[in-house]
Design an enzyme around this catalytic site. Structure first.
Site, PDB file in Angstrom:
ATOM      1  CD  GLU A   1     -24.005  -8.019  24.244  1.00  0.00           C
ATOM      2  OE1 GLU A   1     -23.782  -6.796  24.189  1.00  0.00           O
ATOM      3  OE2 GLU A   1     -23.100  -8.887  24.262  1.00  0.00           O
TER       4      GLU A   1
ATOM      5  CB  CYS B   1      -8.539   0.193   2.389  1.00  0.00           C
ATOM      6  SG  CYS B   1      -7.868  -0.698   3.809  1.00  0.00           S
TER       7      CYS B   1
ATOM      8  CE1 TYR C   1     -18.487  -8.359  29.255  1.00  0.00           C
ATOM      9  CE2 TYR C   1     -17.544 -10.550  29.612  1.00  0.00           C
ATOM     10  CZ  TYR C   1     -17.788  -9.258  30.054  1.00  0.00           C
ATOM     11  OH  TYR C   1     -17.333  -8.843  31.302  1.00  0.00           O
TER      12      TYR C   1
ATOM     13  CB  CYS D   1      -2.544   4.455   6.614  1.00  0.00           C
ATOM     14  SG  CYS D   1      -4.153   3.843   7.192  1.00  0.00           S
TER      15      CYS D   1
ATOM     16  CB  CYS E   1      -1.337  -1.533   7.647  1.00  0.00           C
ATOM     17  SG  CYS E   1      -2.834  -2.197   6.879  1.00  0.00           S
TER      18      CYS E   1
ATOM     19  CB  CYS F   1      -0.915   0.001   1.213  1.00  0.00           C
ATOM     20  SG  CYS F   1      -1.959   1.488   1.321  1.00  0.00           S
TER      21      CYS F   1
ATOM     22  CB  CYS G   1      -9.757  -8.687  20.508  1.00  0.00           C
ATOM     23  SG  CYS G   1     -10.538  -7.480  21.616  1.00  0.00           S
TER      24      CYS G   1
ATOM     25  CD  GLN H   1     -14.852 -12.176  16.230  1.00  0.00           C
ATOM     26  OE1 GLN H   1     -13.793 -11.618  15.943  1.00  0.00           O
ATOM     27  NE2 GLN H   1     -15.233 -12.394  17.481  1.00  0.00           N
TER      28      GLN H   1
END
Length: 448
Positions: free
Chosen positions: A327, A169, A307, A92, A95, A86, A397, A276
């Site tokens: 949730e 992108c 969650y 940016c 990434c 890219c 995550c 996801q």
């Protein structure tokens, strides 16, 4: 990955005529930047440098800790260095490691997760599974919008924090990538955007689903614009919400039904719902979680899922046993309730940060599955550790949050039994991990 400082090393020489320093980089930091020591023995962050490389760099601020440097030249390149695909890579902020070969990036992320668990006390080895998503598969984008006297900028934040205009992108699925320029042209004309806003787009089975947030109310003309945009680009639904409030979004334009399937079950996600990052990664996460469940569940056993969102894992879990899905977001909980009819799923809408399930509610359970927000499970994790269910399947995550939460399980006597690591955020510093923790035999025996 935060390095163990005694193991990091660098040789430095100063070139007076250029005021530059030669550094030998040993490790990648948590954000994907090279780490070395400068001529004064201070830890130095060198964006764009890779482990094993000798680079020429300029020290930018001698008063910061750690110091930061600007990469001027790579004098001896790593064999894992590749040409970033890219042209915006150096600017940016989306990434971080396009200059690192994908297999090496996956190994780096795996090491980050292993170190996070080791810092929590889980130094033991266990079965580890690795996978990596391809580029061009991301089905969700959250882009900033800013109007100034110079015009409109729509895109992602640069590494310095300013918004960078992006019209293409490589990370995004083609259907989302194609929307960047049309969205830019649309937002120029939206009067409800006074200065700052954002646009969230989920690629559902029915097509792109758009949530527009602005710092001003939509006008009648704005709503007509959004409806025309939906028709022109086959967008089933466009919703709107104020950028500075968390109140439910309102539907600004809808030309067709919204539909999506999770583990084969139809759901109608609310605008801006969590998905996801890629469809393949969603399936890999679900498969990993299911593989970590107890091999046999009795009819009276109940899987506790915390969650739960709109049901990314819920429907797969329900194929193995009864599920209590909890949730906090009202819209997501309503979505899951509407899709769970006739299945072995009970849905509880509850803010687990303010009102966690208590230890006594978890103590007799064969398994607790949780996919907490980025900051981790907080008070809920303390209750899980105290209740000591037989198995805890943790979807993470954020390695830092994983360290904090896993440390509570370690203190309660849990062992790490299996680990899956998924690079679904290709070229970024982000990583997904699914870890299975098992309670000590004594606690398992007391429940039989």
């Amino acid at each position: 990955m935060s390095p163990s400082l005694p193991s990091a090393h660098a040789t430095t020489t100063t070139t007076p005529e250029t005021s530059a320093t030669t550094l030998t980089v040993d490790v990648l930091g948590r954000g994907g930047d090279g780490l070395a020591y400068d001529r004064d023995g201070c830890l130095t962050v060198v964006p764009g440098a890779l482990p094993g490389e000798t680079v020429l760099a300029r020290l930018d601020d001698l008063h910061m800790a750690p110091r930061r440097a600007t990469l001027l030249a790579v004098e001896s390149a790593s064999p894992e260095r590749v040409t970033p695909p890219c042209p915006l890579f150096a600017r940016c902020g989306g990434c971080a490691v396009q200059h690192l070969a994908l297999p090496a990036a996956l190994n780096w992320k795996a090491a980050t997760v292993r170190q996070a668990l080791a810092q929590a006390g889980f130094a033991e080895t266990c079965e580890v599974s690795l996978s990596q998503a391809p580029a061009g598969a991301r089905r969700r984008m959250d882009i900033g919008v800013r109007r100034t006297t110079q015009g409109l900028t729509l895109g992602f934040h640069a590494r310095g924090g300013d918004l960078l205009d992006v019209r293409h992108c490589l990370v995004l699925a083609p259907a989302l990538d194609r929307l960047l320029t049309p969205l830019h042209d649309l937002m120029i004309r939206v009067r409800g955007l006074r200065r700052d806003g954002d646009v969230v787009v989920n690629l559902l089975d029915s097509g792109p689903d758009i949530l527009v947030r602005t710092d001003g109310a939509l006008t009648v003309d704005d709503r007509a614009l959004l409806a025309a945009f939906a028709r022109a680009h086959d967008i089933p639904r466009i919703a709107w919400a104020p950028v500075d409030q968390r109140e439910p979004a309102e539907i600004a334009a809808q030309i067709a039904p919204v539909r999506h399937r999770l583990a084969g079950h139809a759901v109608v996600p609310p605008p801006g719902a969590f998905l996801q990052a890629t469809a393949d990664s969603e399936a890999a996460i679900r498969d990993a979680v299911l593989a970590m469940l107890p091999p046999r569940l009795a009819a009276r056993d109940e899987i506790i899922e915390l969650y739960a969102g709109c049901g990314t894992l819920t429907f797969g879990l329900a194929e193995r046993g009864r599920v209590l899905a909890v949730e906090g977001n009202p819209d997501a909980a309503t979505c899951l309730k509407q899709a769970a009819g006739g299945l072995r799923i009970s849905v509880l809408q509850r803010d687990l940060n303010r009102q966690p399930l208590m230890a006594r509610e978890l103590a007799a359970k064969p398994v607790v599955v949780l996919d907490p927000p980025r900051m981790g499970a907080g008070a809920q994790m303390r209750e899980i550790a105290s209740g000591a269910p037989q198995r805890v399947v943790y979807v993470s995550c954020n390695p830092q949050a994983l360290t904090k939460d896993a440390a509570l399980l370690k203190a309660a006597g849990y062992s790490l039994a299996a680990l899956t690591i998924i690079d679904q955020f290709v070229w970024s510093a982000e990583v997904e991990a699914i870890a299975l923790f098992t309670a000590p035999p004594a606690k398992r025996a007391r429940r039989r």
